[in-house]
Design a protein around this motif. Structure first.
Motif, mmCIF file in Angstrom:
data_model
loop_
_atom_site.group_PDB
_atom_site.id
_atom_site.type_symbol
_atom_site.label_atom_id
_atom_site.label_comp_id
_atom_site.label_asym_id
_atom_site.label_seq_id
_atom_site.Cartn_x
_atom_site.Cartn_y
_atom_site.Cartn_z
ATOM 1 N N THR A 1 -17.448 -45.625 -46.016
ATOM 2 C CA THR A 1 -16.074 -45.975 -46.612
ATOM 3 C C THR A 1 -15.870 -45.459 -47.971
ATOM 4 O O THR A 1 -14.279 -45.170 -48.509
ATOM 5 C CB THR A 1 -15.467 -46.991 -46.888
ATOM 6 O OG1 THR A 1 -18.063 -47.697 -46.997
ATOM 7 C CG2 THR A 1 -15.699 -47.961 -45.940
ATOM 8 N N ARG B 1 -22.844 -51.247 -59.313
ATOM 9 C CA ARG B 1 -23.030 -50.970 -58.150
ATOM 10 C C ARG B 1 -24.886 -51.643 -57.788
ATOM 11 O O ARG B 1 -25.179 -52.129 -56.572
ATOM 12 C CB ARG B 1 -23.041 -49.814 -57.868
ATOM 13 C CG ARG B 1 -21.763 -49.629 -58.081
ATOM 14 C CD ARG B 1 -21.558 -47.784 -57.897
ATOM 15 N NE ARG B 1 -22.079 -46.970 -57.301
ATOM 16 C CZ ARG B 1 -22.646 -46.345 -57.545
ATOM 17 N NH1 ARG B 1 -22.370 -45.110 -58.705
ATOM 18 N NH2 ARG B 1 -23.432 -44.522 -56.210
ATOM 19 N N ASP C 1 -17.199 -51.534 -59.027
ATOM 20 C CA ASP C 1 -16.411 -52.741 -58.132
ATOM 21 C C ASP C 1 -16.156 -52.457 -56.360
ATOM 22 O O ASP C 1 -15.874 -51.306 -56.102
ATOM 23 C CB ASP C 1 -15.547 -53.329 -59.418
ATOM 24 C CG ASP C 1 -15.349 -53.579 -60.169
ATOM 25 O OD1 ASP C 1 -17.002 -54.475 -59.997
ATOM 26 O OD2 ASP C 1 -15.290 -54.071 -61.466
ATOM 27 N N GLN D 1 -17.495 -59.560 -45.759
ATOM 28 C CA GLN D 1 -16.857 -57.892 -44.286
ATOM 29 C C GLN D 1 -17.703 -58.017 -42.778
ATOM 30 O O GLN D 1 -17.248 -57.102 -41.546
ATOM 31 C CB GLN D 1 -17.592 -56.629 -45.020
ATOM 32 C CG GLN D 1 -16.369 -56.224 -46.402
ATOM 33 C CD GLN D 1 -16.965 -54.908 -47.100
ATOM 34 O OE1 GLN D 1 -17.352 -54.204 -46.269
ATOM 35 N NE2 GLN D 1 -15.897 -54.552 -48.185
ATOM 36 N N GLY E 1 -22.563 -48.085 -45.448
ATOM 37 C CA GLY E 1 -21.662 -48.743 -47.118
ATOM 38 C C GLY E 1 -19.996 -49.561 -46.215
ATOM 39 O O GLY E 1 -19.759 -50.236 -46.965
ATOM 40 N N ARG F 1 -12.982 -41.478 -51.813
ATOM 41 C CA ARG F 1 -13.467 -40.689 -52.840
ATOM 42 C C ARG F 1 -12.556 -39.530 -52.074
ATOM 43 O O ARG F 1 -11.757 -38.961 -53.185
ATOM 44 C CB ARG F 1 -14.636 -40.204 -52.438
ATOM 45 C CG ARG F 1 -15.680 -40.573 -52.997
ATOM 46 C CD ARG F 1 -17.193 -39.921 -53.835
ATOM 47 N NE ARG F 1 -17.169 -40.497 -52.394
ATOM 48 C CZ ARG F 1 -18.705 -41.423 -52.120
ATOM 49 N NH1 ARG F 1 -18.455 -42.320 -53.241
ATOM 50 N NH2 ARG F 1 -18.914 -41.273 -51.636
HETATM 51 P P1 ADP Z 1 -23.273 -46.291 -53.024
HETATM 52 O O1 ADP Z 1 -23.662 -46.276 -52.330
HETATM 53 O O2 ADP Z 1 -24.141 -44.901 -54.528
HETATM 54 O O3 ADP Z 1 -22.002 -47.261 -53.880
HETATM 55 P P2 ADP Z 1 -20.841 -45.071 -51.748
HETATM 56 O O4 ADP Z 1 -20.331 -43.799 -51.722
HETATM 57 O O5 ADP Z 1 -21.115 -46.216 -50.731
HETATM 58 O O6 ADP Z 1 -21.314 -45.096 -53.273
HETATM 59 O O7 ADP Z 1 -19.181 -46.519 -52.327
HETATM 60 C C1 ADP Z 1 -18.883 -46.307 -53.713
HETATM 61 C C2 ADP Z 1 -17.761 -46.814 -53.707
HETATM 62 O O8 ADP Z 1 -16.789 -46.988 -52.442
HETATM 63 C C3 ADP Z 1 -18.215 -48.307 -54.141
HETATM 64 O O9 ADP Z 1 -18.710 -48.529 -55.482
HETATM 65 C C4 ADP Z 1 -17.084 -49.173 -53.690
HETATM 66 O O10 ADP Z 1 -16.267 -49.372 -54.935
HETATM 67 C C5 ADP Z 1 -16.146 -48.337 -52.325
HETATM 68 N N1 ADP Z 1 -16.793 -48.824 -51.390
HETATM 69 C C6 ADP Z 1 -17.270 -48.371 -50.886
HETATM 70 N N2 ADP Z 1 -17.727 -48.475 -49.512
HETATM 71 C C7 ADP Z 1 -16.942 -50.343 -49.689
HETATM 72 C C8 ADP Z 1 -16.638 -51.439 -49.309
HETATM 73 N N3 ADP Z 1 -17.518 -51.538 -47.877
HETATM 74 N N4 ADP Z 1 -15.956 -52.714 -49.719
HETATM 75 C C9 ADP Z 1 -15.421 -52.397 -51.205
HETATM 76 N N5 ADP Z 1 -15.239 -51.261 -51.379
HETATM 77 C C10 ADP Z 1 -16.612 -50.086 -51.135
#
Ligand code: ADP
Length: 204
Positions: A39, A152, A65, A100, A93, A44
């Motif tokens: 995700t 985070r 967030d 979820q 993620g 990104r």
């Molecule tokens: P990390 O694990 O280093 O925080 P990720 O790439 O998994 O990096 O996630 C980056 C950001 O993307 C999160 O901080 C959040 O804002 C968003 N995000 C990713 N996955 C989710 C999810 N399952 N629910 C809500 N937001 C998410």
């Protein structure tokens, strides 16, 4: 005649920020011939391409967030319905909180499916912070600043770590030591999956 893989593998990899789950996820998915559904990567990519979704989530990601569950769930649903995910996938993620988990359960149940294994990549907090600082220098991710990292990690401890209890009660969690050599860690994960009958594509 093309051989049909005998197994499906619906996997989730979980670990604190900086645990190396992104790197290991790619390796494991490749070994099993399934796509990674990350995700964070989806968000990104949308931000980079300047899509409407990207516009909606930029500030949320920069703050560290969570994107609202409904929006994230709809994106995952859509991705998992694509043809390449028919014989399995590795989620990175998602899910990240109890709501979820319920959403994913409900979605998978529609096709009589469920997660087969949850890989927990176990890394000490100091180690993951050290790796994140390195990544901040190497990749320049806009959420790898001190405040967003702290947020985070906080969300991980409060909301994500507890989902492991739910999956643990189902007997599908494999706790893997995430310290050490990259190849060694990959081998540990593959061995745990093999013990569940989830063999790499080459061995099928
Ligand atoms: P990390 O694990 O280093 O925080 P990720 O790439 O998994 O990096 O996630 C980056 C950001 O993307 C999160 O901080 C959040 O804002 C968003 N995000 C990713 N996955 C989710 C999810 N399952 N629910 C809500 N937001 C998410």
């Amino acid at each position: 005649m093309a051989s049909t893989p005998a197994t499906t593998a619906r996997l989730l990899i979980v670990g604190p920020q900086g645990s190396g789950k992104g790197t290991q996820g790619i390796r494991i998915a490749e070994a099993l011939g399934i796509p990674v559904v990350s995700t964070g990567d989806i968000f990104r990519a949308n931000i980079k391409e300047g899509t409407e979704l990207g516009r909606q989530v930029t500030e949320i990601l920069d703050r560290g967030d969570l994107v609202p569950d409904e929006l994230t769930g709809a994106i995952v649903r859509d991705r998992l319905q694509q043809a390449d995910a028919a014989r399995g996938f590795l989620l990175d993620g998602y899910p990240r909180n109890a709501a979820q988990v319920s959403d994913l359960d409900a979605f998978l149940a529609e096709s009589d499916a469920a997660l087969d294994a949850v890989i927990l990549l176990d890394v000490a907090r100091e180690e993951s912070i050290a790796r994140l600082s390195l990544r901040a220098v190497e990749q320049g991710r806009s959420d790898d600043n001190e405040e967003a990292i702290a947020k985070r990690l906080d969300i991980y401890e409060k909301e994500t770590a507890p989902i492991l209890e739910v999956y643990g009660a189902r007997g599908i969690v494999d706790r893997i030591d995430g310290a050490g050599d990259l190849d060694e860690i990959t081998e540990r994960i593959l061995a745990a999956l093999e013990a569940r009958g989830l063999a790499p594509a080459a061995a099928v």
